[in-house]
Write an enzyme that holds these catalytic residues in place. Structure first.
Site, PDB file in Angstrom:
ATOM      1  N   LYS A  51      22.998   2.008   6.487  1.00 31.12           N
ATOM      2  CA  LYS A  51      23.857   1.222   7.409  1.00 31.12           C
ATOM      3  C   LYS A  51      24.098  -0.106   6.577  1.00 31.12           C
ATOM      4  O   LYS A  51      25.066  -0.725   6.891  1.00 31.12           O
ATOM      5  CB  LYS A  51      22.525   0.660   8.398  1.00 31.12           C
ATOM      6  CG  LYS A  51      22.410   1.724   9.582  1.00 31.12           C
ATOM      7  CD  LYS A  51      21.173   1.503  10.352  1.00 31.12           C
ATOM      8  CE  LYS A  51      20.828   2.904  11.378  1.00 31.12           C
ATOM      9  NZ  LYS A  51      19.848   2.787  12.251  1.00 31.12           N
ATOM     10  N   GLN A  95      14.937  -0.939  13.317  1.00 33.43           N
ATOM     11  CA  GLN A  95      14.925   0.373  12.878  1.00 33.43           C
ATOM     12  C   GLN A  95      13.493   1.186  13.625  1.00 33.43           C
ATOM     13  O   GLN A  95      12.611   0.684  13.542  1.00 33.43           O
ATOM     14  CB  GLN A  95      14.884   0.704  11.497  1.00 33.43           C
ATOM     15  CG  GLN A  95      15.038   2.229  10.963  1.00 33.43           C
ATOM     16  CD  GLN A  95      16.597   2.613  11.602  1.00 33.43           C
ATOM     17  OE1 GLN A  95      17.321   2.267  11.442  1.00 33.43           O
ATOM     18  NE2 GLN A  95      16.554   4.170  11.919  1.00 33.43           N
ATOM     19  N   ASP A 118      22.083  -1.903  19.013  1.00 30.26           N
ATOM     20  CA  ASP A 118      21.882  -0.472  19.086  1.00 30.26           C
ATOM     21  C   ASP A 118      22.263  -0.276  20.684  1.00 30.26           C
ATOM     22  O   ASP A 118      22.122   1.065  20.936  1.00 30.26           O
ATOM     23  CB  ASP A 118      20.464  -0.251  19.029  1.00 30.26           C
ATOM     24  CG  ASP A 118      20.159   0.461  17.602  1.00 30.26           C
ATOM     25  OD1 ASP A 118      20.766   1.026  17.130  1.00 30.26           O
ATOM     26  OD2 ASP A 118      18.960  -0.055  17.159  1.00 30.26           O
TER      27      ASP A 118
END
Ligand code: GUN
Length: 282
Positions: A51, A95, A118
């Site tokens: 990422k 995460q 997200d």
């Protein structure tokens, strides 16, 4: 059979993001993503590294906050509060999975919806369901982009999604529905799974079990999307689908690696950019 090339399409998306980043930079804004990693899960470390690398490629700034596996929930929340208050950070993601002691819901609720890269905050999940979201969950939205860019028509198709997680299965079904597909969500309690999946023009597998999708489960000429990230008996990365047997039966299929994974990350870049643009009312 044609390969749905996530590497190629993600590079295209990244290029488009980089062009829009330039427009923001001309207006004095440098879009930035903060990535929080708690613990030392090796798969998560790889995902986070990818990422950060993708941010560089797309011209986005990034920051990593790495916390030890024995961090407390309050420590993680304090990091989020700090990033939430900063004007120079536009997107935040934590995460998953988190260490078991930490309440995932509390963490996802703490990321402000306007910085939720997200699309995991309940407000953004609600907006997604209403079709009014600015950001969409990275993996399902990346799959929709891949299908569209590769010319796969979704409207009117029978789609089956195997798996009902909050990260992939449920939002995947919602986004396919928004594209006017007829959608069936399958899971561990589905009766006669192969009979259901054999009806699917587009089959998405998000199970997380190697060799789960066998050739008898796939309709002739289907489009097969493999979200799995598993290891086979030799420790090699593989998806949910028995690729060599299933591929000849498909019209299109995503490989693992090089299919869905790069699209997830490219969508995260799009989301971060979109959150920065929103702040300027672009
Ligand atoms: N773990 C697996 N997929 C994801 C994702 O899309 N976002 C985050 N934050 N964690 C994940």
């Amino acid at each position: 059979m044609t390969i749905l090339d996530g590497k190629k399409v993600s590079a295209l998306v990244s290029k488009r993001v980089a062009q829009r980043v330039k427009v923001l930079q001309e207006r004095g804004i440098s879009p930035a993503l903060a990535v929080i990693l708690v613990g030392d899960d090796s798969a998560s470390q790889v995902y986070v590294r990818n990422k950060i690398l993708a941010c560089k490629a797309a011209g986005l700034r990034s920051e990593q906050v790495i916390l030890s596996a024995n961090s407390t929930q309050d420590e993680v929340l304090a990091v989020i509060d700090n990033l939430a208050a900063r004007q120079d950070i536009h997107g935040i993601l934590c995460q998953l999975p988190l260490p078991r002691r930490i309440n995932e819901e509390a963490i996802l609720n703490a990321i402000p919806p306007e910085k939720d890269a997200d699309c995991f905050h309940p407000v953004n999940v609600g907006r997604m369901s209403l079709g009014t979201a600015r950001v969409l969950p990275c993996t399902p939205a990346g799959i929709i982009t891949l299908l569209k860019e590769e010319g796969v028509e979704i409207a009117g198709k029978n789609c089956a999604v195997i798996g009902r997680s909050n990260i992939v299965g449920k939002p995947m079904a919602m986004l396919l529905l928004q594209e006017n597909a007829t959608v069936t969500i399958c899971h561990s309690r589905t009766r006669d799974l192969p009979a259901v999946t054999r009806q699917a023009d587009i089959l998405v597998s998000a199970v997380g079990i190697a060799k789960f999708v066998t050739v008898d489960m796939v309709k002739d000429g289907a489009v097969v999307v493999d979200v799995g990230m598993n290891r086979d008996e030799n420790g090699k990365l593989c998806g949910d689908v028995v690729f060599n047997a299933v591929a000849p039966k498909c019209s299109r299929i995503t490989p693992v690696p090089g299919g869905v994974g790069p699209m997830t990350i490219a969508t995260l870049m799009e989301n971060t950019l979109a959150l920065a643009e929103k702040r300027l009312n672009i």
